[in-house]
Design an enzyme around this catalytic site. Structure first.
Site, PDB file in Angstrom:
ATOM      1  N   SER A 580     -37.015  13.886  18.675  1.00 16.43           N
ATOM      2  CA  SER A 580     -35.557  13.875  17.993  1.00 16.43           C
ATOM      3  C   SER A 580     -34.866  15.264  18.093  1.00 16.43           C
ATOM      4  O   SER A 580     -34.829  15.299  19.151  1.00 16.43           O
ATOM      5  CB  SER A 580     -35.593  14.178  16.651  1.00 16.43           C
ATOM      6  OG  SER A 580     -34.497  14.328  15.774  1.00 16.43           O
ATOM      7  N   HIS A 701     -36.230   6.200  12.781  1.00 17.08           N
ATOM      8  CA  HIS A 701     -36.462   7.696  13.143  1.00 17.08           C
ATOM      9  C   HIS A 701     -37.185   7.835  11.849  1.00 17.08           C
ATOM     10  O   HIS A 701     -37.806   8.645  11.866  1.00 17.08           O
ATOM     11  CB  HIS A 701     -34.962   7.954  12.625  1.00 17.08           C
ATOM     12  CG  HIS A 701     -35.074   9.272  13.385  1.00 17.08           C
ATOM     13  ND1 HIS A 701     -34.581   9.757  14.912  1.00 17.08           N
ATOM     14  CD2 HIS A 701     -35.083  11.042  13.400  1.00 17.08           C
ATOM     15  CE1 HIS A 701     -35.138  10.598  15.426  1.00 17.08           C
ATOM     16  NE2 HIS A 701     -35.209  11.531  13.941  1.00 17.08           N
TER      17      HIS A 701
END
Length: 739
Positions: A580, A701
């Site tokens: 990320s 995610h």
């Protein structure tokens, strides 16, 4: 039998490329792989399929090389499963005699919500209320959040599927397990604040798609009042109209149902506005009249009304490491705040809890505060009236070790007990109970599975000096037999350097199966506490955001150079790893200092910082990185944007990009574009230092099933072991420095 024939040489697919150069505020910005932004473009589809084939070819090669050792695929997955075998249990959420916990047994794919209650014969019984695998046997549905009603007779919970994090809210009856309300869609990242009685709650929901532009449907949240049994389309909007379209909202209701508190932050900006409303005043629950607690300040503010009726405020206003203030809820403004727990010079205030006599005895008898001192947790005990810390050892709560705690949980009806979770690098999270009446701390709950046998791992914290003279700390983990009596390395070893450096996220001591598997095999694992995180407070965060982002990368390079200089590793045995925002860190590491690394794992990354805010949740991150629409801020971004820092004929390290096609936060296009750019530019032999792209569907995610977590971790570990030499060393049993 393993195929002994020589492997086919790896070759990179040809990416769709165009000579696209845009004029952005007078800056010529090239974007040769723009077509790869569109996953449906036939050229992207074909290129992605070829990347899948390339990665599969590499996987066959590494599987053969790992055969018979600890990094063999089946053996590594089994070991990771064992290291995760204890499972997980959360601190309890008490509601009268019922308590609710999140729990995962060692072999469960997802955590479940369990209620524990009296069985009527002096004992207890427990029941599973929400199990994502029952909802979806395929395992692609995740439990995003849950919240019991104040009485504990109802449970609101949110689930999403395919990794999208698009939460749908439901309500069930705790006694029967039957659904009584929902589904309510567009509830991503929504808190639930129950009113007493459970007939209604406040929550956060995005506006209907037909009310906003198509490219803004991720935003435009509002606070709503929902009454059970009614259509969500009839919900009453109570807050948010006319405010920033990217606002995230928090909402809570005091235990007595009198006070409603709403908070708002524009995207991930380190600022919070807070309002309070008296629900007993004219307007009631449907049209509350809000009064400002703190609005328009450059500070984060969290507020709640205690059982004693006072308004407590946790803020970094004039205190970047945090302080707690108190006032009356009828006079909530900053001018009326009185500092109760002052800022510490070196520790960051994380949380506070008040203990009292319980029942009608609402006067606090003790204030408990948790702190983070250079990433290690402390808990202190204070006078609830003056905030003064108890003297000497009486003012410190003993913890099991040098680790981190999460949550200070009390009973809503009060009392002298407090619960918290504790973990460190070699300890699975466990729940402990503190009793203020006796002063004792006891182990209260352990994960339901078997605690694995662990290697003798030693952790030490090192301090290095960054390029501008700033002290940066990192945790170094190694097997005991790889160290001398003073804790120094006997010889350089394959090493993973992990970092994040953003959004106030702190990398505190925590149990990690991947870390332990790596160290057990003879590697060294390092976790760097970089600027941009929250380890040292808000000033530390701001020293690594916006125009100061380069500080984060310089901190990482300083840690890497220290590891080499002190004999922990060498550059041909050092890997950098992050995901990320940490993927952006890795991208910058690869493109700015390719000489430092043998390998890099870059997961769900941000990499095109000129166009990042056009995709996913990017527009909510402009306060962290900068806005490319502003010329000065575009210059910040261009200075480090990994996609724009690729230089032809450079010997780049091996890179593994891992992306998730259901990711609605960070679009996989970032990895596609940089993978194409690096494959075209690198002078490194793809058989020696390959640039690879691993794609996964049905996940995003956030949360994922256990089996998918294990599979991903195994492949990432095999990649870095292969490229740093640990795979061969561990297979032959010749780890340097081993006793």
């Amino acid at each position: 039998m393993t195929d002994a024939s020589p492997p086919t040489a790896l070759a990179y697919p040809t990416a769709p490329r165009e000579d696209l150069v845009e004029d952005l505020h007078g800056r010529a910005v090239a974007d040769p792989y723009r077509r790869l932004e569109d996953p449906q473009d036939p050229a992207t589809v074909a290129w992605s399929a070829e990347q899948d084939a390339l990665y599969a070819a590499y996987r066959r090669r590494v599987a053969a090389a790992a055969d018979g050792g600890p990094f063999a695929t089946d053996a590594l997955r089994a070991r990771l499963g064992t290291l995760l075998g204890a499972g997980f249990v959360s601190a309890p959420a008490w509601r009268g005699e019922r308590r609710f916990v999140s729990r995962r047994a060692g072999d469960q794919e997802h955590a479940v919500v369990v209620v524990v209650e009296p069985d009527g014969s002096g004992g207890e019984r427990e029941r599973v209320l929400v199990d994502p695998l029952r909802l979806d046997p395929a395992g692609t549905t995740t439990l995003d959040a849950w919240q019991p009603s104040k009485e504990g007779h109802l449970l609101a919970y949110q689930v999403s599927s395919g990794g999208t994090e698009e939460s749908v809210l439901h309500v069930l009856d705790v006694a029967t397990g039957e659904l009584v309300d929902g589904p309510v869609d567009r509830a991503r990242y929504s808190p639930v604040a129950w009113l007493p009685g459970g007939e209604a709650f406040y929550y956060v929901r995005r506006l209907a798609p037909d009310l906003v532009p198509a490219d803004e449907r991720q935003y435009h949240r509002r606070v709503w009042l929902h009454r059970l049994g009614t259509s969500p389309e009839r919900d009453v909007e109570v807050f948010g109209a006319g405010l920033d379209r990217t606002n995230y909202y928090g909402v809570s209701v005091s235990r007595d149902g009198r006070w409603l508190i709403v908070s708002a932050s524009a995207g991930t900006a380190p600022r919070t506005d807070v309002w309070i409303a008296d629900l007993t005043a004219p307007g009631g629950v449907e049209a509350p009249a809000f009064t400002e607690v703190a609005v328009g300040l450059d500070a984060e503010v969290g507020a709640w009304v205690g059982r004693d009726g006072r308004l407590y405020v946790h803020t970094d206003l004039d205190a970047p490491r945090g302080r707690v203030c108190v006032t009356d809820p009828t006079t909530p403004g900053v001018a009326h705040w009185r500092t109760l727990v002052a800022q510490d010079d070196a520790a960051v205030l994380e949380d506070v809890a008040l203990l009292d006599g319980g029942g009608d005895d609402t006067a606090p008898v003790l204030l408990v505060a948790s702190w983070r001192r250079h990433s290690v947790s402390e808990v202190t005990l204070h006078d609830p009236a003056t905030g003064e810390r108890r003297p000497g050892d009486a003012g410190v709560l003993p913890l099991p070790g040098l680790g981190s705690i999460s949550g200070l949980v009390t009973r809503p009806e009060g009392g002298t007990s407090l619960w918290f979770s504790y973990t460190d690098h070699v300890t699975v999270p466990r729940v402990h109970r503190y009793d203020a009446a006796t002063g004792e701390v006891t182990l209260w709950a352990t994960p339901p599975g078997a605690v694995p046998d662990l290697p003798d791992v030693r952790a030490r914290q090192v301090e290095v000096t960054s390029a501008d003279g700033t002290a940066v700390r990192a945790f170094v983990l190694a097997r005991a037999d790889r160290l001398d009596a003073a804790g120094r390395p006997l010889a350089p070893a394959p090493t993973v350097l992990y970092g994040y450096g953003g959004f106030q996220v702190s990398l505190d001591p925590a149990y990690s199966a991947s870390t332990l598997a790596w160290v057990e095999a003879g590697g060294v694992y390092v976790v760097a506490n970089l600027r941009g995180g929250g380890e040292e407070g808000e000033e530390w965060h701001r020293a690594g955001m916006r125009g100061a982002k380069q500080n984060v990368f310089d901190d990482l390079f300083a840690v890497a150079e220290h590891l080499v200089a002190q004999g922990w590793t060498t550059t041909d045995r050092l890997a950098v790893w992050g995901g990320s925002n940490g993927g952006l860190l890795v991208g910058a590491a690869v493109t700015q200092r390719p000489d430092l690394w043998a390998a890099a794992v870059c997961s769900a990354p941000l990499l095109d910082m000129v166009r990042y805010q056009r995709f996913g949740l990017g527009v909510t991150w402009t306060e962290e990185y900068g806005d490319a629409a502003v010329p000065e801020e575009l210059d910040w971004l261009l200075a480090y944007s990994p996609y724009h820092r690729v230089v032809d004929a450079t010997a780049y390290p091996a890179v593994l990009f891992t992306v998730f096609e259901g990711d609605t936060r960070v679009d996989p296009l970032h990895a596609r574009k940089l993978a194409a750019a690096l494959q075209a530019a690198t002078s490194s032999d793809p058989d020696d230092r390959p640039v690879l792209l691993r794609r996964e569907t049905g996940v995003g995610h956030g949360g994922r099933a256990l089996s998918r977590t294990v599979a991903l971790s195994a492949e990432q570990l095999q990649f870095v072991a292969d490229r740093t030499g640990l795979l061969d060393a561990s297979r032959s049993g010749t780890e340097e420095g081993a006793a």
